[in-house]
Design a protein around this motif. Structure first.
Motif, PDB file in Angstrom:
ATOM      1  N   ILE A   1       0.875  -1.170   0.000  1.00 15.37           N
ATOM      2  CA  ILE A   1       0.000   0.000   0.000  1.00 15.37           C
ATOM      3  C   ILE A   1       0.912   1.219   0.000  1.00 15.37           C
ATOM      4  O   ILE A   1       1.810   1.331   0.849  1.00 15.37           O
ATOM      5  CB  ILE A   1      -0.931  -0.003   1.213  1.00 15.37           C
ATOM      6  N   ILE A   2       0.712   2.084  -0.971  1.00 10.83           N
ATOM      7  CA  ILE A   2       1.471   3.329  -1.068  1.00 10.83           C
ATOM      8  C   ILE A   2       0.562   4.447  -0.589  1.00 10.83           C
ATOM      9  O   ILE A   2      -0.566   4.589  -1.061  1.00 10.83           O
ATOM     10  CB  ILE A   2       1.956   3.584  -2.502  1.00 10.83           C
ATOM     11  N   THR A   3       1.062   5.243   0.371  1.00 11.22           N
ATOM     12  CA  THR A   3       0.289   6.334   0.963  1.00 11.22           C
ATOM     13  C   THR A   3       1.082   7.632   0.857  1.00 11.22           C
ATOM     14  O   THR A   3       2.237   7.684   1.284  1.00 11.22           O
ATOM     15  CB  THR A   3      -0.017   6.034   2.441  1.00 11.22           C
ATOM     16  N   ILE A   4       0.453   8.661   0.309  1.00 10.02           N
ATOM     17  CA  ILE A   4       1.094   9.977   0.213  1.00 10.02           C
ATOM     18  C   ILE A   4       1.098  10.602   1.606  1.00 10.02           C
ATOM     19  O   ILE A   4       0.054  10.696   2.252  1.00 10.02           O
ATOM     20  CB  ILE A   4       0.348  10.897  -0.782  1.00 10.02           C
ATOM     21  N   THR A   5       2.277  11.020   2.076  1.00 10.76           N
ATOM     22  CA  THR A   5       2.402  11.548   3.434  1.00 10.76           C
ATOM     23  C   THR A   5       2.649  13.053   3.487  1.00 10.76           C
ATOM     24  O   THR A   5       2.299  13.696   4.479  1.00 10.76           O
ATOM     25  CB  THR A   5       3.533  10.833   4.190  1.00 10.76           C
ATOM     26  N   GLN A   6       3.242  13.632   2.430  1.00  4.85           N
ATOM     27  CA  GLN A   6       3.558  15.063   2.458  1.00  4.85           C
ATOM     28  C   GLN A   6       3.848  15.560   1.047  1.00  4.85           C
ATOM     29  O   GLN A   6       4.366  14.812   0.217  1.00  4.85           O
ATOM     30  CB  GLN A   6       4.799  15.276   3.327  1.00  4.85           C
ATOM     31  N   VAL A   7       3.517  16.830   0.784  1.00  4.37           N
ATOM     32  CA  VAL A   7       3.754  17.446  -0.525  1.00  4.37           C
ATOM     33  C   VAL A   7       4.316  18.842  -0.307  1.00  4.37           C
ATOM     34  O   VAL A   7       3.821  19.592   0.546  1.00  4.37           O
ATOM     35  CB  VAL A   7       2.439  17.543  -1.345  1.00  4.37           C
ATOM     36  N   GLN A   8       5.335  19.203  -1.105  1.00  4.76           N
ATOM     37  CA  GLN A   8       5.912  20.546  -1.017  1.00  4.76           C
ATOM     38  C   GLN A   8       6.020  21.157  -2.410  1.00  4.76           C
ATOM     39  O   GLN A   8       6.428  20.483  -3.362  1.00  4.76           O
ATOM     40  CB  GLN A   8       7.303  20.503  -0.381  1.00  4.76           C
ATOM     41  N   ALA A   9       5.676  22.442  -2.512  1.00  6.32           N
ATOM     42  CA  ALA A   9       5.804  23.192  -3.758  1.00  6.32           C
ATOM     43  C   ALA A   9       7.213  23.778  -3.834  1.00  6.32           C
ATOM     44  O   ALA A   9       7.567  24.633  -3.028  1.00  6.32           O
ATOM     45  CB  ALA A   9       4.772  24.311  -3.813  1.00  6.32           C
ATOM     46  N   LEU A  10       8.003  23.303  -4.782  1.00  5.69           N
ATOM     47  CA  LEU A  10       9.359  23.830  -4.963  1.00  5.69           C
ATOM     48  C   LEU A  10       9.411  24.884  -6.060  1.00  5.69           C
ATOM     49  O   LEU A  10      10.326  25.707  -6.091  1.00  5.69           O
ATOM     50  CB  LEU A  10      10.332  22.693  -5.274  1.00  5.69           C
ATOM     51  N   ASP A  11       8.441  24.847  -6.961  1.00  5.54           N
ATOM     52  CA  ASP A  11       8.314  25.848  -8.019  1.00  5.54           C
ATOM     53  C   ASP A  11       6.852  25.839  -8.457  1.00  5.54           C
ATOM     54  O   ASP A  11       6.333  24.796  -8.846  1.00  5.54           O
ATOM     55  CB  ASP A  11       9.241  25.509  -9.181  1.00  5.54           C
TER      56      ASP A  11
ATOM     57  N   ASP B   1       9.912  13.705  -7.283  1.00  3.49           N
ATOM     58  CA  ASP B   1       9.584  15.047  -7.762  1.00  3.49           C
ATOM     59  C   ASP B   1       8.714  14.937  -8.999  1.00  3.49           C
ATOM     60  O   ASP B   1       9.035  14.175  -9.920  1.00  3.49           O
ATOM     61  CB  ASP B   1      10.846  15.835  -8.092  1.00  3.49           C
ATOM     62  N   LEU B   2       7.619  15.680  -8.992  1.00  6.54           N
ATOM     63  CA  LEU B   2       6.787  15.829 -10.183  1.00  6.54           C
ATOM     64  C   LEU B   2       7.245  17.124 -10.834  1.00  6.54           C
ATOM     65  O   LEU B   2       7.166  18.196 -10.217  1.00  6.54           O
ATOM     66  CB  LEU B   2       5.305  15.898  -9.817  1.00  6.54           C
ATOM     67  N   VAL B   3       7.738  17.038 -12.065  1.00  2.00           N
ATOM     68  CA  VAL B   3       8.414  18.178 -12.692  1.00  2.00           C
ATOM     69  C   VAL B   3       7.860  18.418 -14.091  1.00  2.00           C
ATOM     70  O   VAL B   3       7.665  17.485 -14.863  1.00  2.00           O
ATOM     71  CB  VAL B   3       9.930  17.906 -12.797  1.00  2.00           C
ATOM     72  N   THR B   4       7.627  19.692 -14.399  1.00  2.00           N
ATOM     73  CA  THR B   4       7.348  20.134 -15.765  1.00  2.00           C
ATOM     74  C   THR B   4       8.283  21.315 -16.036  1.00  2.00           C
ATOM     75  O   THR B   4       9.041  21.732 -15.159  1.00  2.00           O
ATOM     76  CB  THR B   4       5.876  20.571 -15.943  1.00  2.00           C
ATOM     77  N   SER B   5       8.188  21.884 -17.213  1.00  2.00           N
ATOM     78  CA  SER B   5       9.049  23.024 -17.541  1.00  2.00           C
ATOM     79  C   SER B   5       8.672  24.266 -16.726  1.00  2.00           C
ATOM     80  O   SER B   5       9.437  25.216 -16.662  1.00  2.00           O
ATOM     81  CB  SER B   5       8.976  23.338 -19.041  1.00  2.00           C
ATOM     82  N   TYR B   6       7.506  24.241 -16.068  1.00  2.00           N
ATOM     83  CA  TYR B   6       7.059  25.420 -15.321  1.00  2.00           C
ATOM     84  C   TYR B   6       6.698  25.143 -13.863  1.00  2.00           C
ATOM     85  O   TYR B   6       6.195  26.026 -13.175  1.00  2.00           O
ATOM     86  CB  TYR B   6       5.853  26.064 -16.018  1.00  2.00           C
ATOM     87  N   SER B   7       6.945  23.924 -13.360  1.00  6.27           N
ATOM     88  CA  SER B   7       6.607  23.643 -11.956  1.00  6.27           C
ATOM     89  C   SER B   7       7.424  22.468 -11.432  1.00  6.27           C
ATOM     90  O   SER B   7       7.958  21.667 -12.203  1.00  6.27           O
ATOM     91  CB  SER B   7       5.116  23.331 -11.802  1.00  6.27           C
ATOM     92  N   ARG B   8       7.505  22.402 -10.087  1.00  3.71           N
ATOM     93  CA  ARG B   8       8.180  21.269  -9.433  1.00  3.71           C
ATOM     94  C   ARG B   8       7.532  21.059  -8.065  1.00  3.71           C
ATOM     95  O   ARG B   8       7.508  21.972  -7.240  1.00  3.71           O
ATOM     96  CB  ARG B   8       9.668  21.534  -9.276  1.00  3.71           C
ATOM     97  N   TYR B   9       7.025  19.847  -7.853  1.00  2.00           N
ATOM     98  CA  TYR B   9       6.428  19.467  -6.577  1.00  2.00           C
ATOM     99  C   TYR B   9       7.131  18.215  -6.064  1.00  2.00           C
ATOM    100  O   TYR B   9       7.336  17.270  -6.817  1.00  2.00           O
ATOM    101  CB  TYR B   9       4.923  19.199  -6.720  1.00  2.00           C
ATOM    102  N   ARG B  10       7.483  18.217  -4.783  1.00  2.00           N
ATOM    103  CA  ARG B  10       8.107  17.051  -4.150  1.00  2.00           C
ATOM    104  C   ARG B  10       7.040  16.324  -3.330  1.00  2.00           C
ATOM    105  O   ARG B  10       6.338  16.939  -2.532  1.00  2.00           O
ATOM    106  CB  ARG B  10       9.265  17.486  -3.260  1.00  2.00           C
ATOM    107  N   VAL B  11       6.956  15.003  -3.532  1.00  7.44           N
ATOM    108  CA  VAL B  11       5.922  14.190  -2.887  1.00  7.44           C
ATOM    109  C   VAL B  11       6.599  13.060  -2.106  1.00  7.44           C
ATOM    110  O   VAL B  11       7.344  12.268  -2.667  1.00  7.44           O
ATOM    111  CB  VAL B  11       4.949  13.599  -3.928  1.00  7.44           C
ATOM    112  N   TRP B  12       6.312  13.024  -0.791  1.00  5.28           N
ATOM    113  CA  TRP B  12       6.782  11.941   0.061  1.00  5.28           C
ATOM    114  C   TRP B  12       5.685  10.912   0.221  1.00  5.28           C
ATOM    115  O   TRP B  12       4.492  11.256   0.254  1.00  5.28           O
ATOM    116  CB  TRP B  12       7.153  12.474   1.452  1.00  5.28           C
ATOM    117  N   PHE B  13       6.063   9.649   0.356  1.00  9.06           N
ATOM    118  CA  PHE B  13       5.085   8.574   0.500  1.00  9.06           C
ATOM    119  C   PHE B  13       5.665   7.460   1.354  1.00  9.06           C
ATOM    120  O   PHE B  13       6.886   7.313   1.463  1.00  9.06           O
ATOM    121  CB  PHE B  13       4.638   8.038  -0.863  1.00  9.06           C
TER     122      PHE B  13
END
Length: 147
Positions: free
Chosen positions: A39-49, A130-142
């Protein structure tokens, strides 16, 4: 004739041992002690860009289910961090050897929502991603729990 009697006795013993093993672990069942997945559970998300200049309204899909539920989004400012509970604690079962996809989105109602990137997660993935596009970056812990 004696060797035939011994062979029959050995064959009967092996057949009995095989039947006992089958009874303890029927065909198709997982071997004892082997996980059937996780079971994968998302525990935290941070906006880096941020995708937008001042604030993003973020939601995720995990295993095809939208989080948070009910059509809401979670507001992010630059470097803001939110616990997984703010997204209704996203979690999904992943079969052993399989994967699930985590995708992030920035809501742009009434326009089409923007992708924040995606990642393929398995029972052996390393956190965070990290979820990354040319205009955003989000770090997701699980977290990963074997089941």
């Amino acid at each position: 004739m004696r060797p035939n009697i011994v062979r029959r006795g050995v064959a009967a013993a092996l057949l009995g041992a095989g039947a006992a093993a089958l009874a303890a672990n029927p065909a198709g069942a997982d071997p004892v002690g082997v996980a059937s997945g996780c079971i994968i559970t998302i525990t935290q998300v941070q906006a880096l860009d941020l995708q937008e200049s001042s604030k993003d309204e973020v939601y995720f899909t995990l295993g095809g289910t939208r989080y948070p539920n009910g059509g809401a989004e979670v507001p992010f400012t630059y470097l803001a961090t939110h616990p997984g509970a703010d997204f209704d604690s996203p979690s999904v079962f992943v079969p052993a050897g399989g994967y699930t996809t985590l995708s992030g989105f920035e809501a742009d109602w009434p326009s089409a929502d923007d992708s924040l990137g995606s990642a393929r997660l398995t029972c052996t993935s390393s956190s965070p991603v990290d979820l990354v596009t040319s205009y955003s970056r989000y770090r997701v812990w699980f977290g990963i729990t074997a089941v």
